[in-house]
Design an enzyme around this catalytic site. Structure first.
Site, PDB file in Angstrom:
ATOM      1  N   ARG A 198       0.842  -1.206   0.000  1.00  0.00           N
ATOM      2  CA  ARG A 198       0.000   0.000   0.000  1.00  0.00           C
ATOM      3  C   ARG A 198       0.874   1.252   0.000  1.00  0.00           C
ATOM      4  O   ARG A 198       0.457   2.308  -0.441  1.00  0.00           O
ATOM      5  CB  ARG A 198      -0.972  -0.002   1.198  1.00  0.00           C
ATOM      6  CG  ARG A 198      -1.833   1.253   1.288  1.00  0.00           C
ATOM      7  CD  ARG A 198      -3.102   1.051   2.124  1.00  0.00           C
ATOM      8  NE  ARG A 198      -2.837   0.488   3.418  1.00  0.00           N
ATOM      9  CZ  ARG A 198      -2.343   1.178   4.475  1.00  0.00           C
ATOM     10  NH1 ARG A 198      -2.092   2.461   4.368  1.00  0.00           N
ATOM     11  NH2 ARG A 198      -2.132   0.563   5.618  1.00  0.00           N
ATOM     12  N   ASP A 235      -6.784  18.358 -15.067  1.00  0.00           N
ATOM     13  CA  ASP A 235      -7.143  16.987 -15.434  1.00  0.00           C
ATOM     14  C   ASP A 235      -6.835  16.848 -16.923  1.00  0.00           C
ATOM     15  O   ASP A 235      -7.555  17.359 -17.776  1.00  0.00           O
ATOM     16  CB  ASP A 235      -8.634  16.739 -15.143  1.00  0.00           C
ATOM     17  CG  ASP A 235      -9.052  15.306 -15.476  1.00  0.00           C
ATOM     18  OD1 ASP A 235      -8.358  14.655 -16.277  1.00  0.00           O
ATOM     19  OD2 ASP A 235     -10.090  14.854 -14.957  1.00  0.00           O
TER      20      ASP A 235
HETATM   21  N1  PLP Z   1     -11.497  12.731 -15.494  1.00  0.00           N
HETATM   22  C1  PLP Z   1     -12.065  12.653 -16.705  1.00  0.00           C
HETATM   23  C2  PLP Z   1     -11.869  13.763 -17.678  1.00  0.00           C
HETATM   24  C3  PLP Z   1     -12.848  11.545 -17.047  1.00  0.00           C
HETATM   25  O1  PLP Z   1     -13.432  11.470 -18.253  1.00  0.00           O
HETATM   26  C4  PLP Z   1     -13.024  10.513 -16.083  1.00  0.00           C
HETATM   27  C5  PLP Z   1     -13.853   9.330 -16.383  1.00  0.00           C
HETATM   28  O2  PLP Z   1     -14.493   9.246 -17.400  1.00  0.00           O
HETATM   29  C6  PLP Z   1     -12.411  10.647 -14.845  1.00  0.00           C
HETATM   30  C7  PLP Z   1     -11.643  11.761 -14.580  1.00  0.00           C
HETATM   31  C8  PLP Z   1     -12.582   9.599 -13.777  1.00  0.00           C
HETATM   32  O3  PLP Z   1     -11.756   8.531 -14.065  1.00  0.00           O
HETATM   33  P1  PLP Z   1     -12.046   7.030 -13.556  1.00  0.00           P
HETATM   34  O4  PLP Z   1     -13.301   6.581 -14.225  1.00  0.00           O
HETATM   35  O5  PLP Z   1     -10.787   6.300 -13.954  1.00  0.00           O
HETATM   36  O6  PLP Z   1     -12.204   7.115 -12.075  1.00  0.00           O
END
Ligand code: PLP
Length: 423
Positions: free
Chosen positions: A80, A208
């Site tokens: 972990r 992101d």
């Molecule tokens: N960020 C974006 C832009 C996404 O499209 C997604 C999922 O579709 C996520 C985060 C979340 O990712 P996960 O489904 O791997 O938790």
């Protein structure tokens, strides 16, 4: 002395792991539990990173274990905290994003949660988020952060004036969360300008980068502070693994991030790490093809009489074309597009989806195969029709994650489905 010599002196096998000193006269049940473990590895240096399917790690003696626990020596004690298969993936993502450190998580959502916690918000703080972020990111802010006294504030970050006003409003935000390529309308954000403005207002920037990937855009090169990925998408690329990552620009944040990973416990399994790392090796090749295919499909769709609009930054008519041309890898505009079937309501869109023979109706993206998603049914189903209309998400809008198939086959499938569904 052979490395397989069962009479090896204590400490000679596997750097002195306890197996080396196991008594020879063990009984059947005990042998079944221990035999074969920790054979010497000197003769078997793998070319690919092995899957370390182990929850704990041995050290040659207690002092060494103590040093690893104490952080004065590098090493592994408990999976972990760290696992070599996962470390290999972290190193790969870190190099590709150009960060100081990367920590892998069990999903993109776990990574987003950790990235937000790295900010170390205090009650009364504000987090400024782009209005068109992934829906679950909004929900995360409302559900887990708002009750802690961290107020989410939303703004259209593509609107420079609205964004500036949201930054100046008191209390000023501690952090800004953005996506360079929005869902589902594939709007392109000027990350460079957003980071400059946010920093001037004293806010950290979390990006992101799931849709763009570092193949197209490296936000840290524009001074963003934290980059998050759902590695479930383009990094993995084959629709068979779940994961996420957080990369930090400031090496001083690595400790906080690793502590969070340990305590949140949403760690990446070595099996998933192996799959995602394997995907990473072909990320550049796949992205090159995703981008080329998306450009071809977008151009074809924009000439189709049943298509009212195509949202793809590679089209000169796209509002974000110039920004993408400046920030993205030259000549590449990503694998994601959206298009609107002229005058189509939900029944016509369902007919279209049901007539697809090659493209898959799936609520994910970034895989080798082409995937269609219908925001009204999936990502934006909880939005009121009026809110969707205001955001430009019409009843006829579909998002397409263009795969790496032959583009002629993708186009043929879209063409026959548009015709058969009488959209
Ligand atoms: N960020 C974006 C832009 C996404 O499209 C997604 C999922 O579709 C996520 C985060 C979340 O990712 P996960 O489904 O791997 O938790």
């Amino acid at each position: 002395m052979s490395t397989l010599d069962t009479e090896a002196a204590p400490g000679a096998r596997n750097g002195g792991a306890p197996d080396a000193e196991a008594p020879a006269d063990l009984r059947f049940d005990t042998v079944a539990v221990h035999a074969g473990d920790r054979l010497p590895l000197e003769q078997a240096i793998p070319t690919a990173t092995p899957i370390y399917a182990t929850s704990t790690f041995l050290s040659e003696n207690a002092a060494a274990l103590d040093a690893i626990f104490g952080g004065t020596r590098k090493g592994y004690v408990y999976a972990r905290y760290a696992n070599p298969t996962v470390t290999a993936l972290e190193e790969a993502i870190n190099r590709l994003e150009g960060g100081a450190a990367t920590v892998a998580f069990g999903s993109g959502m776990a990574a987003l949660h950790a990235a937000l916690q790295v900010v170390e918000f205090a009650p009364g703080d504000v987090v400024l988020a782009a209005r068109d972020l992934y829906g679950a990111t909004h929900t995360l802010l409302h559900t887990l952060f708002a009750p802690l006294g961290v107020t989410p504030r939303f703004a259209d970050c593509n609107d420079a004036e609205a964004f500036a006003a949201a930054l100046q409003e008191e209390p000023r935000p501690r952090a800004v969360v953005i996506e360079p390529v929005s869902n589902p309308l594939i709007r392109v954000l000027d990350v460079e300008a957003v980071v400059r403005q946010a920093h001037a207002a004293g806010a950290l920037v979390i990006v992101d980068n799931t849709f763009a990937t570092p193949y197209l855009l490296r936000p840290l090169a524009y001074d963003a502070d934290i980059v998050v990925h759902s590695t479930t998408k383009y990094f993995g690329g084959h629709g068979d693994a779940f994961g996420g990552s957080v990369t930090v620009r400031d090496p001083d944040r690595e400790g906080t991030l690793r502590t969070l990973a340990k305590l949140l416990g949403a760690v990446l399994s070595p099996f998933e790490a192996h799959l995602i790392h394997r995907g990473t090796k072909t990320l550049a090749l796949r992205m090159e093809r995703h981008c080329a295919n998306a450009q071809t499909v977008a151009e074809w769709l924009s000439t189709h009489p049943r298509v009212a609009a195509v949202h793809y930054p590679g089209l000169p008519s796209h509002a974000g074309h110039a920004v993408a041309a400046r920030l993205f890898r030259p000549g590449a505009f990503g694998g994601m597009l959206a298009f609107e079937i002229a005058g189509a309501g939900q029944p016509a869109v369902y007919r279209f989806i049901d007539h697809l023979r090659l493209l898959i109706a799936a609520t994910t993206l970034g895989d080798v195969y082409s995937e269609v998603s219908y925001p009204v049914m999936s990502s934006h189903r909880d939005w009121s029709p009026a809110l969707r209309r205001r955001a430009g998400i019409t009843e006829g809008l579909l998002r397409l994650s263009v795969g790496i198939e032959d583009p002629a086959d993708i186009i043929a499938d879209l063409d026959q489905a548009l015709a058969s569904a009488e959209c």
